[in-house]
Design a protein around this motif. Structure first.
Motif, PDB file in Angstrom:
ATOM      1  N   UNK A  63       0.812  -1.215   0.000  1.00 23.09           N
ATOM      2  CA  UNK A  63       0.000   0.000   0.000  1.00 23.09           C
ATOM      3  C   UNK A  63       0.847   1.267   0.000  1.00 23.09           C
ATOM      4  N   UNK A 105      -4.034 -11.406   1.200  1.00 18.01           N
ATOM      5  CA  UNK A 105      -3.929 -11.762   2.614  1.00 18.01           C
ATOM      6  C   UNK A 105      -4.037 -10.544   3.519  1.00 18.01           C
ATOM      7  N   UNK A 146      -5.770  -7.405   5.110  1.00 20.38           N
ATOM      8  CA  UNK A 146      -7.132  -6.875   5.241  1.00 20.38           C
ATOM      9  C   UNK A 146      -7.220  -5.510   4.582  1.00 20.38           C
ATOM     10  N   UNK A 147      -8.338  -5.238   3.969  1.00 20.85           N
ATOM     11  CA  UNK A 147      -8.525  -3.950   3.310  1.00 20.85           C
ATOM     12  C   UNK A 147      -9.442  -3.074   4.150  1.00 20.85           C
ATOM     13  N   UNK A 148      -9.155  -1.795   4.110  1.00 20.21           N
ATOM     14  CA  UNK A 148      -9.900  -0.873   4.963  1.00 20.21           C
ATOM     15  C   UNK A 148     -11.353  -0.747   4.512  1.00 20.21           C
ATOM     16  N   UNK A 149     -11.608  -0.990   3.244  1.00 22.22           N
ATOM     17  CA  UNK A 149     -12.960  -0.780   2.732  1.00 22.22           C
ATOM     18  C   UNK A 149     -13.834  -2.023   2.697  1.00 22.22           C
ATOM     19  N   UNK A 150     -13.260  -3.171   3.043  1.00 17.36           N
ATOM     20  CA  UNK A 150     -14.102  -4.355   3.017  1.00 17.36           C
ATOM     21  C   UNK A 150     -14.770  -4.534   4.376  1.00 17.36           C
ATOM     22  N   UNK A 151     -16.004  -5.069   4.382  1.00 17.85           N
ATOM     23  CA  UNK A 151     -16.757  -5.180   5.629  1.00 17.85           C
ATOM     24  C   UNK A 151     -16.034  -6.048   6.659  1.00 17.85           C
ATOM     25  N   UNK A 152     -16.451  -5.893   7.900  1.00 19.03           N
ATOM     26  CA  UNK A 152     -15.882  -6.686   8.986  1.00 19.03           C
ATOM     27  C   UNK A 152     -16.042  -8.161   8.704  1.00 19.03           C
ATOM     28  N   UNK A 191     -14.560 -10.110   6.803  1.00 14.40           N
ATOM     29  CA  UNK A 191     -14.319 -10.641   5.469  1.00 14.40           C
ATOM     30  C   UNK A 191     -13.207 -11.675   5.569  1.00 14.40           C
ATOM     31  N   UNK A 197      -9.990 -13.670   5.140  1.00 14.89           N
ATOM     32  CA  UNK A 197      -8.657 -13.383   4.638  1.00 14.89           C
ATOM     33  C   UNK A 197      -8.091 -14.680   4.096  1.00 14.89           C
TER      34      UNK A 197
END
Lengths: 306, 361, 336
Positions: free
Chosen positions: B216, B258, B260-266, B268, B270
């Motif tokens: 990132x 692998x 976690x993305x900040x915009x994906x819902x809780x 989700x 991995x």
């Protein structure tokens, strides 16, 4: 561990505690970390000296007090390997017998110093606060008190027996041992596994025994070797002041006898042999202690994220 | 490439340790043109930091270096041999993760910046101090005059890193290597430092190598990206090209999935990368990623794939790159067999049943 | 931000941990006081994961430490649910406190420092049961240790002969989890459990935590500086700044409708900024005020883009701005 320029194997892989992430170290690789040949030579010498001291009564050597084992002040020869002293006593036999007192003092003084200083330091470092302040003052006073004066005081009060000499040197050893134990304990106590033990519900006693003690023992063990060396030399020092054991004799006492200026000129071997053997023993102890410390330091580094 | 500022070819670095030879860098090549930037991305053991230290001549004497490194056409090892005084720290300079280790705690900030100006640029004391003040202003430190007289401990982490950058820029370097420059900093400060580095690079026409473990951080920031794993280059491409396809190399793909993305819902799922980071001791046969790769074929166990151009300007070292026919086929074969040729259970890639139960997916 | 108040506390029978008006202060030097945690309140329901996110110095780790009473908080209450109803931890001492400890376990950031280097890993995992056998026979204890080791993915045979330094960071973290779970705790506090790990190992541990949560019915308190990680694991999120709570709410609400200016700054500063905020919102000063002399009123006002005179005078109270969404700000961003 957040060094910038560590360029060892670990440094080569990055800059953070993640470096440890290189999977299991095989047993085979672990053994490659060598303590060195010199260590084993030192240990070998110490074992030899200890065995000789133990077996002195059954070894085929003359009685150390027998005054006609050779002529007076004979140079080293086939019958008297280390020569003879002013009374014609066999120096080889005397050196072996003398080691009994020196080694006993070395060993028991350190046992005493560690038995008292170790727990004192651990307790002070573990509880901190008022307990630490109180114990630290005691340690500090012990440190500040001139060792020689203390030795004079104790020996003149309690007499010149072997036990008193051990005790005297042991007491002098308490302060440095306690201080080291305290320092190690403080640094160990900050590690998170101690907090984890507390969170599991360990009692203070259990934490000290199960978590702290094993981590204090190894660095302290290395110190024990150095301490023993110092104790043996210390006994020699007391002997020079005529404060060592009254009955029997030690390396220290033999050196004193051999260092009368006439003897020293005519027959240097009378003092040189005990000095030499003492030197080798003390050096072995020092070297082994040093190696041991380095060896475990390395292992400690391999572990230590902090 | 005559016009590149730095050109590294087939770089190998190994360390002789008691545990055996550690091959930290294994055949890395890259070019960097003046004014351009490259991001080197990798985890611990990837060799990214060693590559940087090799360029900076910061390796210990027991490191063995092979391959060619040229700076503006000059051989770096030649420069090192001649012990040239005004090269490292002047033409090429580096900043590190923890600003505190780069700064001298008992010296005022001003002196520390002025020092290199006086040594390398022959400035007088007062000239150097004036310039130091200007530099602090350039790196966005408020009240530079006051800061010059302060000690490092009086500054916050972000300001300290800015000071380190100011020192690095003092002699107007042509190449700046930034090794995890923001890892020790807080998120709100991190972005400012990265933006600052980028702005300074553009202003000064300087080249930059940005080393990080975080994809990132380099996304949309550097011109090119090189992904390293186990001392080797896995993938190299212009940043925009790489992120368009989320990586051709299975490792890049796995790394992307692998995190976690900040915009994906809780909750989700991995997709884990099974196994552990690579072992760097001893000889690696085949691809270093093979024990953790779901695209592996038996070929991967024995042959290290070369870094070849898969698509235009997109280099990838893989026998079965993601989303190529080979890759799709290899993954299907492994899926059907239930395990990879390296013996990795394909179930390891599934997030466990327990997890998907709680997830919203 | 810097908000106080207890409006965010829920009335529910399922609350297993409730922290109210928690204050933690440390003395430094002669008469300076570090206000590490100032009046923090939140609660956690059974089976829930509460994420606490914030930058260094925000008091998130201190909060975790004071919940387990290491050290005891300066003031405030920490209530833990037990068989005999809620128990107030801060009033407990000595053996009474020790007895309640198994309910609250913790894992730490540094996987290496978390494990005693001189002890065999199996013994480390067994330690809790050795202290609290609860009528289990030695055989039952051994079986339980085996079971737990297996469930975290460590071979019990290997664990029986090796010490921590022979395992990788990720494996050490698994061992720490096993040690914590062995006592069948109610609440597991994870203090930056993946921050020291490689990215490729991080997901393994996060997945493992979810599994363990399911399997052993755990309630998690998950502390991290990493916004993405916190969102992924949490049901509810607390955003902290300089010892105070800024915003608290369900995880998806906080990330999709951030109302506190600081939350918005955080989300905009992430390497890959959240889509709900514009990247320009990350533009704030770098100078985090000292917790020794925190700003008056709202503690975030010195860096806040929307600060006004009121923020200096009056500390904002926690207010409800949506369904399970509470903010401590005079001028929250509410665009719905």
């Amino acid at each position: 561990m957040k060094l910038n320029l560590t360029t060892t194997k670990r440094g080569s892989k990055g800059l953070s505690p993640q470096d440890e992430d290189s999977s299991l170290i095989d047993d085979e690789k672990r053994e490659k970390r060598k303590i060195g040949f010199g260590f084993w030579v030192s240990i070998g010498w110490m074992i030899l000296v200890v065995i000789a001291a133990f077996l002195a009564p059954v070894l085929p050597i003359p009685d150390p007090d027998q005054t006609g084992a050779g002529g007076r002040l004979d140079a080293p020869n086939w019958d008297n390997w280390f020569g003879t002293d002013t009374n014609g006593r066999d120096m080889f036999s005397r050196t072996i017998w003398g080691s009994r007192v020196s080694l006993t003092v070395g060993f028991f003084a350190i046992v005493f110093g560690f038995a008292v200083g170790g727990p004192l330091g651990i307790v002070a470092g573990f509880f901190k606060g008022a307990t630490d302040k109180f114990l630290s003052i005691i340690i500090f006073i012990l440190f500040a008190f001139p060792g020689l004066v203390l030795a004079l005081l104790i020996i003149s009060l309690l007499g010149q027996t072997l036990a008193v000499v051990c005790l005297t040197i042991g007491i002098i050893g308490v302060a440095p041992v306690a201080r080291l134990a305290r320092a190690i304990t403080i640094s160990i106590s900050e590690r998170e596994f101690v907090a984890a033990a507390r969170i599991l519900g360990s009692t203070n006693r259990r934490i000290m025994i199960k978590e702290i003690l094993p981590n204090v023992t190894i660095p302290m063990g290395a110190l024990a070797f150095l301490g023993m060396a110092l104790a043996i030399v210390g006994e020699g020092g007391l002997a020079f002041l005529g404060l060592s054991v009254e009955e029997g004799f030690s390396w220290g006492k033999m050196i004193v006898l051999g260092s009368a200026s006439r003897t020293l000129q005519k027959a240097p071997w009378v003092s040189m042999f005990p000095i030499g053997i003492m030197f080798l023993t003390v050096m072995s102890l020092n070297y082994a202690g040093d190696r041991l410390r380095d060896f475990f330091d390395v292992r400690e580094m391999g572990i230590g994220g902090g | 490439m005559a016009d590149s500022l730095i050109s590294v070819e087939d770089l190998h670095v190994s360390f002789l340790t008691e545990q055996g030879s550690v091959r930290a860098v294994d055949g890395v090549s890259f070019d960097l043109e003046p004014g351009k930037s490259i991001g080197i991305v990798g985890e611990s053991g990837s060799g990214k930091s060693v590559t940087a230290k090799t360029l900076m001549n910061l390796l210990p004497s027991y490191a063995q270096v092979e391959g060619s490194m040229k700076f503006d056409g000059r051989d770096l090892r030649e420069i090192a041999r001649k012990k040239e005084k005004h090269f490292w720290g002047v033409e090429m300079t580096m900043i590190f993760q923890d600003p505190m280790t780069s700064l001298n705690p008992v010296k005022r900030i001003g002196e520390q910046i002025a020092e290199s100006l006086r040594i390398h640029m022959n400035r007088s004391r007062s000239e150097a101090m004036t310039e130091a003040g200007d530099l602090l202003e350039q790196v966005g430190i408020p009240e530079p005059a006051k800061r010059l007289r302060q000690y490092p401990h009086e500054l916050s982490g972000g300001l300290r890193q800015r000071v380190v950058i100011a020192i690095a820029l003092a002699c107007d370097p042509r190449l700046l290597i930034a090794d995890e420059p923001t890892t020790a900093l807080d998120v709100t400060v991190q972005k400012h430092i990265l933006d600052l580095l980028d702005d300074l690079r553009k202003e000064r026409g300087m080249s930059m190598i940005l080393i990080t473990h975080d994809l990132g951080v380099v996304k949309g920031r550097t011109d090119e990206i090189m992904v390293m794993y186990g001392g080797r280059t896995m993938e190299k491409a212009p940043t925009s090209v790489l992120f368009e396809c989320d990586g051709l190399h299975p490792y890049t793909e796995a790394l992307n999935a692998t995190i976690p993305k900040i915009d994906t819902p809780s909750h989700t799922r991995l997709v884990p990368i099974p196994g552990k980071p690579p072992e760097v001791i001893g000889k690696i046969i085949g691809c270093p990623f093979v024990p953790r790769c779901r695209y592996s074929t038996s070929e991967c166990l024995t042959d290290m794939p070369p870094l070849v151009e898969q698509e235009k300007r997109h280099l990838c070292a893989c026998h079965n790159p993601v989303s190529t026919p080979e890759g799709i086929k290899a993954r299907e074969t492994n899926q059907n067999a239930g395990h990879t040729p390296a013996g990795l259970d394909m179930k390891e890639f599934e997030t466990s049943a327990a997890r998907s139960d709680t997830g919203e997916l | 931000m810097a908000g106080s108040g207890v409006t965010q506390m829920r009335e529910d029978d399922d609350i297993v941990l409730s922290v109210k008006n928690l204050v933690m202060e440390f003395k430094v030097g002669r008469d300076e006081i570090v206000h590490a945690v100032s009046d923090v309140s939140f609660d956690v329901k059974k089976g829930e994961t509460l994420g606490i996110v914030g930058e260094s110095g925000c008091g998130k780790s201190t909060t975790a430490r004071s919940i387990v009473q290491l050290p005891k908080p300066t003031s405030g209450s920490v209530m833990v649910d037990s068989e005999d109803g809620p128990i107030e931890l801060s009033g407990l001492k000595g053996d009474a406190l020790r007895k309640i400890r198994p309910k609250l376990q913790m894992i730490f950031q540094d996987p290496i420092s978390s494990l005693n280097p001189r002890r065999i890993v199996r013994e480390v995992v067994k330690e809790g049961l050795a202290i609290w056998p609860n009528g289990m026979s030695e055989q039952q204890i051994q079986d339980r240790v085996d079971e737990i080791l297996e469930s975290v993915g460590i071979d019990p045979e290997i664990a029986a002969t090796r010490r921590a330094h022979e395992f990788s960071g990720g494996q050490c973290q698994r061992i720490s989890i096993a040690r914590a779970v062995a006592l069948d705790p109610e609440i597991l506090i994870c203090d930056e459990p993946v921050s020291a790990l490689d990215v490729s190992v991080q997901a393994q541990i996060l997945n493992l935590l979810e599994e363990m949560k399911e399997k052993y019915g755990l309630t998690l308190l998950f502390i991290s500086h990493d916004l993405s990680v916190v969102r992924n694991v949490s049901d509810r999120v607390v955003v902290m700044y300089l010892g105070k709570i800024c915003e608290i709410g369900s995880s998806d609400t906080i990330y999709s409708l951030p109302a506190h200016p600081y939350t918005r700054v955080l989300l905009a500063s992430a390497p890959e900024p959240a889509s709900t905020v514009s990247e320009s919102e990350s533009a704030i000063g770098d100078d985090i005020p000292s917790p020794i002399n925190p700003p008056t009123g709202c503690r975030f006002r010195t860096r806040c883009p929307s600060a006004q005179a009121l923020c200096e005078e009056k500390e904002p109270e926690m207010q409800k701005v949506g369904d399970d969404h509470f903010v401590a700000c005079h001028f929250p961003v509410i665009d719905r």
